[in-house]
Design an enzyme around this catalytic site. Structure first.
Site, PDB file in Angstrom:
ATOM      1  N   THR A  91       0.808  -1.235   0.000  1.00 24.92           N
ATOM      2  CA  THR A  91       0.000   0.000   0.000  1.00 24.92           C
ATOM      3  C   THR A  91       0.832   1.272   0.000  1.00 24.92           C
ATOM      4  O   THR A  91       0.664   2.114  -0.862  1.00 24.92           O
ATOM      5  CB  THR A  91      -1.019   0.087   1.138  1.00 24.92           C
ATOM      6  OG1 THR A  91      -1.921  -1.011   1.025  1.00 24.92           O
ATOM      7  CG2 THR A  91      -1.833   1.382   1.081  1.00 24.92           C
ATOM      8  N   TRP A 133       0.884  -9.763   4.681  1.00 25.50           N
ATOM      9  CA  TRP A 133       0.253  -9.249   3.458  1.00 25.50           C
ATOM     10  C   TRP A 133       0.862  -9.941   2.217  1.00 25.50           C
ATOM     11  O   TRP A 133       0.214 -10.089   1.207  1.00 25.50           O
ATOM     12  CB  TRP A 133       0.529  -7.753   3.325  1.00 25.50           C
ATOM     13  CG  TRP A 133      -0.489  -6.815   3.859  1.00 25.50           C
ATOM     14  CD1 TRP A 133      -1.261  -5.950   3.131  1.00 25.50           C
ATOM     15  CD2 TRP A 133      -0.852  -6.582   5.227  1.00 25.50           C
ATOM     16  NE1 TRP A 133      -2.061  -5.210   3.973  1.00 25.50           N
ATOM     17  CE2 TRP A 133      -1.831  -5.580   5.257  1.00 25.50           C
ATOM     18  CE3 TRP A 133      -0.425  -7.148   6.445  1.00 25.50           C
ATOM     19  CZ2 TRP A 133      -2.409  -5.121   6.443  1.00 25.50           C
ATOM     20  CZ3 TRP A 133      -0.994  -6.691   7.625  1.00 25.50           C
ATOM     21  CH2 TRP A 133      -1.969  -5.692   7.611  1.00 25.50           C
ATOM     22  N   ASN A 179      -3.644 -11.145   4.418  1.00 28.64           N
ATOM     23  CA  ASN A 179      -4.515  -9.981   4.423  1.00 28.64           C
ATOM     24  C   ASN A 179      -5.340  -9.812   3.148  1.00 28.64           C
ATOM     25  O   ASN A 179      -4.781  -9.653   2.063  1.00 28.64           O
ATOM     26  CB  ASN A 179      -3.684  -8.714   4.640  1.00 28.64           C
ATOM     27  CG  ASN A 179      -4.564  -7.490   4.731  1.00 28.64           C
ATOM     28  OD1 ASN A 179      -5.292  -7.338   5.707  1.00 28.64           O
ATOM     29  ND2 ASN A 179      -4.537  -6.651   3.726  1.00 28.64           N
ATOM     30  N   GLU A 180      -6.643  -9.794   3.318  1.00 33.68           N
ATOM     31  CA  GLU A 180      -7.583  -9.497   2.232  1.00 33.68           C
ATOM     32  C   GLU A 180      -7.373 -10.369   0.995  1.00 33.68           C
ATOM     33  O   GLU A 180      -7.645  -9.942  -0.138  1.00 33.68           O
ATOM     34  CB  GLU A 180      -7.538  -8.007   1.877  1.00 33.68           C
ATOM     35  CG  GLU A 180      -8.084  -7.142   3.011  1.00 33.68           C
ATOM     36  CD  GLU A 180      -7.911  -5.649   2.800  1.00 33.68           C
ATOM     37  OE1 GLU A 180      -7.487  -5.224   1.715  1.00 33.68           O
ATOM     38  OE2 GLU A 180      -8.219  -4.888   3.751  1.00 33.68           O
ATOM     39  N   GLU A 257      -9.742  -4.448  10.566  1.00 32.31           N
ATOM     40  CA  GLU A 257      -9.186  -3.268   9.893  1.00 32.31           C
ATOM     41  C   GLU A 257     -10.344  -2.347   9.555  1.00 32.31           C
ATOM     42  O   GLU A 257     -11.332  -2.775   8.960  1.00 32.31           O
ATOM     43  CB  GLU A 257      -8.392  -3.648   8.637  1.00 32.31           C
ATOM     44  CG  GLU A 257      -7.653  -2.442   8.062  1.00 32.31           C
ATOM     45  CD  GLU A 257      -6.847  -2.746   6.810  1.00 32.31           C
ATOM     46  OE1 GLU A 257      -6.164  -3.789   6.765  1.00 32.31           O
ATOM     47  OE2 GLU A 257      -6.920  -1.930   5.874  1.00 32.31           O
ATOM     48  N   ARG A 379     -17.133   3.241   4.111  1.00 25.67           N
ATOM     49  CA  ARG A 379     -18.235   2.352   4.497  1.00 25.67           C
ATOM     50  C   ARG A 379     -19.075   2.943   5.635  1.00 25.67           C
ATOM     51  O   ARG A 379     -19.132   2.387   6.738  1.00 25.67           O
ATOM     52  CB  ARG A 379     -17.717   0.971   4.923  1.00 25.67           C
ATOM     53  CG  ARG A 379     -16.871   0.266   3.910  1.00 25.67           C
ATOM     54  CD  ARG A 379     -17.600  -0.705   2.988  1.00 25.67           C
ATOM     55  NE  ARG A 379     -18.974  -0.995   3.275  1.00 25.67           N
ATOM     56  CZ  ARG A 379     -19.411  -2.141   3.736  1.00 25.67           C
ATOM     57  NH1 ARG A 379     -18.589  -3.123   4.011  1.00 25.67           N
ATOM     58  NH2 ARG A 379     -20.697  -2.336   3.913  1.00 25.67           N
TER      59      ARG A 379
END
Ligand SMILES: *[C@@H]1O[C@H](CO)[C@@H](O)[C@H](O)[C@H]1NC(C)=O
Ligand SMILES: *[C@@H]1O[C@H](CO)[C@@H](O)[C@H](O)[C@H]1NC(C)=O
Ligand SMILES: *[C@@H]1O[C@H](CO)[C@@H](O)[C@H](O)[C@H]1NC(C)=O
Ligand SMILES: *[C@@H]1O[C@H](CO)[C@@H](O)[C@H](O)[C@H]1NC(C)=O
Ligand SMILES: *[C@@H]1O[C@H](CO)[C@@H](O)[C@H](O)[C@H]1NC(C)=O
Ligand SMILES: *[C@@H]1O[C@H](CO)[C@@H](O)[C@H](O)[C@H]1NC(C)=O
Length: 666
Positions: A91, A133, A179-180, A257, A379
Site C-alpha cells: 500500500t 500481506w 490480508n484481504e 481493519e 463504508r
C-alpha cells in the site's frame, strides 16, 4: 441487511418513555451482560505506514509514541497490530521479511519489532497481533500463491512469532492468515494451528480471514475442525454490520481493519461512529484503525489516514489529530476484559450509546451524535440516521443504581463554527435516583464514567512544519544500529538495507544494498524493477548523484531518478526521469520505471563489480546526465511529469549497491 432488523438488534433496549422533550434510556445489567471487549487498536503496516516515524529525533519520537500508547495520556491503545513484513509492496511501501531467502533468518529488520517494544514499554498489557500481506518468493516456490507449500508458509509465519519472543521478548497473541486474500482451510487447521501448537504456541490465537464476513463464516459453520482452529472472525471495513453466519459461529467478531479516512476533524467523526456502532450494529468487540500513525510521505496513497500524523522527521513536526482524542473516549475508560452491557443502542434523534463495565461496579458510557457528511467516511453505516440536538435521560439500574456521580469528558466537532474541542473534562454529573440528563448537540462525543483516571496528555508544540531539505546527503556510514534501513528512503518495490563490505579497501565499506533476488508472493502488482523513493514530491528541478555498484554480470542494471510521480500500489505505472546504466556497457534514459519510453540511450562502458557515479540534472523540460563526472547525455526532453520524488533502484530483483547519495533541489 437492514441494521435495524434481525436478532442482533434486539439489543437495542433504549426504551423511550417519552418524558416531554427528553428521551429516556435504561442502562442495566440485571438481565445479563453483552460481549467482552477485546480492545481498540491501531495497525502499523499494510504497508510501511510507520516508515518515517523511526527517523524522528528525540524527544519528538517518544512524544508521538506516548500519544499513541501511554495509558491515560492520549489514544492509550489496547491493541497494536503489525504487518509481518513480506518484502513486497503493501500500500505505501514494502516491509522487509525476517527471511528474505530460504536459509536466512534475521529478526532485526524494519521497524515493527522496535514499535512493538515501544508500545509494550508504555503499556505492558497491550495486545500484539501479526498478519502477513505478502511473502518472500521462496515461500511460494516462485508462484504468486502461498498455499501450494503450506508447511513452508506455516513454518515461515511461526518463525516470526518465535523470533518475536526469542529476540525481543514479545508475546504475539494473535496471528492472521493472508490480508484481504483467499484463505485455505487446510493451511489454517492442519498447518498453521498444528505448527503453532507443535512449537509451544498453543496460546497464540488465529484470526480469519481479514477480508469479508464470508466465506469464512460459512466455512467455520461447515467445518468443525476449522472452527476449533480459529478463534476470531476478523472482517475489514464492515460498515458497522455483520451477517447471520458470523453470529451463528459464536466466535468473537472483530473489525480487524477499519477507518482508513483522512484524519482531519471529519475523520475523527467517522471514527467515533465506528467505535460505538461496530458493537451496537455488529457485535464487534475489537476495532483496529488502518492505520496507526500516518508516518509515510503524504503523497503516497491514503496520505494521513492514521490516528495522528508524523510525516516530517526532518522537521520534527507532528500533529495530534482528532482520532487520537476520539479513541481516548473509549480506551482511557475501559480495558480489554470489560464487558458491554446489553443495554446499548441508537438514540431517538440520531447517534448512539454504549456502556461497559469491569463487573466490579465501574461503568463507562460513550455517546456519539455524528451527523456530518457520511460520504467522507469509508463504508458509512447503512441508512444514515438523521441527527438533531436532543435531550437524553439515562437511568442506571441493577448494580449501577447506587452510582451518585460520573466523570464527564466531551468532544465537540462544531463543524459550523469551526471551533472544535476535543476530550475536555467537564464537571462531574450528579445522579438523582440513578438518573442523569444530557443536552446533546449534533456532532458530539461524551464519556460518562466512574473512573477518575482519565487524563488529556499534552507536550509543548512540536517544531513548525517544514519541507524536506533541499540539500540532502547520505553516505550510509553513520547508522542507527536498531534499524536496517537508511532514513527517509521509502522502498516501493524491493528492499534496501544497510550493507557492510569488510573486504572493501574503502571508500565503499558501508553502502546501501537492494537485497531481493526473487519476485515476492506479492499483495499488489509490484514493479518488475526495484525502487526506493526519497525527498519532496514537489521537487521539479534538481541535481542528484549517487555511486552505484551492480552485482549481476551482463543483465545487471541500476538507476537514479527524479520526478517519480507514483508510489504505493500503482508503482508499476510510475513515471519520471530514470537514468539507467547496465552491466553490458550501455545506458538508457527513460520516462518511466518500466523502461518503455526511451528518451536517450547509448554506450557507457559500465560493468558489474565496479563503482560508477551517476549524476542526473533535471531543469524545466530538460534533463542531462554525467557518468563519473563526465557528460554522457544531455538535453533529453522531459514534458511530464513536472515533479516528484527522487529515487534509486535496480532493473530487476537483483543485488546492487548505492553510496554517497546527494540531492540539491531548487
Ligand atoms: C495491566 O493489567 C493488569 C491486570 O488486568 C492491571 O492490574 C494493570 O494495572 C495493567 N497495567 C497497565 C499499565 O494498564
Ligand atoms: C473501579 O475501578 C477502580 C480502578 O480500577 C477500582 O479501584 C475500584 O475498586 C473499581 N470499582 C468501583 C466500584 O469503583
Ligand atoms: C434524513 O433526512 C433526509 C433529508 O433531510 C430525508 O430525506 C430522510 O428521509 C431522512 N431519513 C430518516 C431516516 O429520517
Ligand atoms: C432540552 O431541555 C431543555 C430544558 O431543560 C429545553 O429547553 C430544550 O428545548 C430541550 N431540547 C430539546 C431538543 O428538546
Ligand atoms: C567487496 O569489496 C571487494 C573489494 O573491493 C569487492 O571485490 C567485492 O566485490 C565486494 N563485494 C560486495 C558484495 O560488494
Ligand atoms: C524549474 O525550472 C524551470 C525552467 O528553468 C522554471 O521555469 C521553473 O519555475 C522551475 N521550478 C521551480 C519550482 O523552481
Amino acid at each position: 441487511m437492514d441494521p435495524r432488523a434481525g436478532p442482533v438488534f434486539l439489543l437495542i433496549l433504549g426504551v423511550c418513555v417519552g418524558l416531554g422533550s427528553s428521551q429516556s434510556y435504561i442502562l442495566n445489567d440485571k438481565d445479563g451482560l453483552g460481549r467482552v471487549l477485546d480492545g481498540i487498536g491501531g495497525l502499523s503496516g499494510g504497508g510501511a505506514t510507520s516508515r518515517l516515524l523511526v527517523n524522528y529525533a528525540e524527544p519528538y519520537r517518544s512524544q508521538i509514541l506516548d500519544y499513541l500508547f501511554k495509558p491515560n495520556f492520549g489514544a492509550s491503545l489496547h491493541i497494536l497490530k503489525v504487518e509481518i513484513g513480506g518484502d513486497a509492496q503493501t500500500t505505501d511501501g514494502t516491509e522487509p521479511s525476517h527471511m528474505h531467502y530460504e536459509n536466512d533468518e534475521n529478526y532485526f529488520r524494519g521497524y515493527e519489532w522496535w514499535l512493538m517494544k515501544e508500545a509494550k514499554k508504555r503499556n505492558p498489557n497491550i495486545t500484539l497481533i501479526g498478519l502477513p500481506w505478502a511473502f518472500p518468493g521462496w515461500v511460494g516456490h516462485g508462484k504468486s500463491w502461498p498455499y501450494d507449500y503450506p508447511d513452508i508458509t506455516a513454518a515461515y509465519v511461526v518463525n516470526w512469532i518465535l523470533g518475536a519472543k526469542q529476540y525481543h521478548d514479545l508475546d504475539i497473541q494473535y496471528v492472521g492468515i493472508w490480508n484481504e486474500r483467499n484463505y485455505d482451510s487446510k493451511y489454517i487447521k492442519q498447518l498453521l494451528r498444528y505448527t503453532l501448537d507443535k512449537s509451544g504456541l498453543e496460546g497464540v490465537r488465529i484470526i480469519a480471514s481479514d477480508n469479508l464476513w464470508e466465506p469464512i463464516s460459512l466455512s467455520l459453520l461447515l467445518d468443525p475442525e476449522l472452527s476449533m482452529a480459529v478463534d476470531v472472525i476478523g472482517a475489514h471495513y464492515p460498515g458497522t454490520t455483520t451477517v447471520q453466519d458470523a453470529l451463528k459461529t459464536q466466535k468473537k467478531l472483530w473489525s480487524s481493519e477499519d477507518y482508513s479516512t483522512f484524519n482531519n476533524e471529519v475523520g475523527g467523526g467517522c471514527w467515533a461512529r465506528i467505535l460505538n456502532q461496530n458493537y451496537i450494529n455488529g457485535l464487534m468487540t475489537a476495532t483496529i484503525s488502518w492505520n496507526l500513525v500516518a508516518s509515510y510521505y503524504g503523497d503516497l496513497p491514503f496520505g494521513r489516514d492514521g490516528l495522528m500524523t508524523a510525516e516530517e522527521p526532518w522537521s520534527g513536526n507532528y500533529v495530534v489529530e482528532s482520532p487520537i482524542w476520539i479513541t481516548a473516549h473509549t480506551t482511557q475508560f475501559t480495558q480489554p476484559g470489560w464487558t458491554y452491557l446489553q443495554t446499548v443502542g441508537h438514540l431517538e434523534h440520531g447517534g448512539s450509546y454504549v456502556a461497559l463495565t469491569d463487573r466490579r461496579g465501574n461503568l463507562t458510557v460513550v455517546i456519539e451524535t455524528m451527523t456530518h457528511d457520511h460520504s467522507v467516511c469509508i463504508r458509512p453505516p447503512l441508512s444514515p440516521f438523521n441527527v438533531s440536538s436532543q435531550n437524553a435521560t439515562f437511568q442506571l439500574k441493577g448494580s449501577f443504581a447506587g452510582i451518585k456521580q460520573l466523570q464527564v469528558w466531551r468532544s465537540q466537532f462544531n463543524f459550523k463554527t469551526k471551533k472544535p474541542s476535543f476530550f475536555e473534562e467537564l464537571s462531574p454529573v450528579k445522579l438523582t435516583d440513578g438518573f442523569f440528563t444530557l443536552h446533546l448537540a449534533e456532532d458530539e462525543v461524551y464519556t460518562l464514567t466512574t473512573l477518575t483516571s482519565g487524563h488529556k496528555g499534552v507536550y509543548p508544540e512540536p517544531p513548525q512544519s517544514a519541507p524536506f531539505p533541499k540539500v540532502y546527503k547520505e553516505d550510509f556510514n553513520v547508522r542507527n544500529p536498531a534499524f536496517s534501513e537508511a532514513p527517509d528512503f521509502a522502498d516501493q518495490t524491493g528492499v534496501f538495507e544497510y550493507f557492510m563490505n569488510l573486504t572493501d579497501p574503502g571508500p565503499h565499506v558501508f553502502t546501501f544494498r537492494q537485497v531481493l533476488t526473487q519476485r515476492p508472493v506479492t499483495w499488489v502488482a509490484d514493479a518488475d524493477q526495484t525502487i526506493s523513493v526519497i525527498g519532496d514530491y514537489r521537487w521539479q528541478n534538481l541535481t542528484l548523484s549517487c555511486d552505484v555498484f551492480m552485482e549481476t554480470l551482463t543483465t545487471g542494471g541500476v538507476f537514479v531518478a527524479a520526478r517519480v510521480d507514483k508510489g504505493g500500489s500503482p508503482i508499476r505505472r510510475a513515471k519520471g526521469v530514470f537514468f539507467w546504466v547496465f552491466a553490458d556497457g550501455t545506458y538508457k534514459v527513460t520516462n518511466d520505471l518500466a523502461g518503455e519510453t526511451v528518451l536517450a540511450e547509448g554506450q557507457s562502458g559500465t560493468r558489474a563489480f565496479g563503482w560508477h557515479t551517476l549524476t542526473l540534472t533535471v531543469e524545466g523540460q530538460y534533463a542531462s546526465g554525467l557518468l563519473n563526472g563526465y557528460p554522457l547525455w544531455k538535453k533529453a526532453v522531459v514534458l511530464t511529469p513536472s515533479r516528484g520524488w527522487a529515487a534509486i533502484g535496480t532493473r530487476s530483483f537483483e543485488l546492487a549497491q548505492f553510496d554517497n547519495f546527494k540531492v540539491a533541489a531548487q
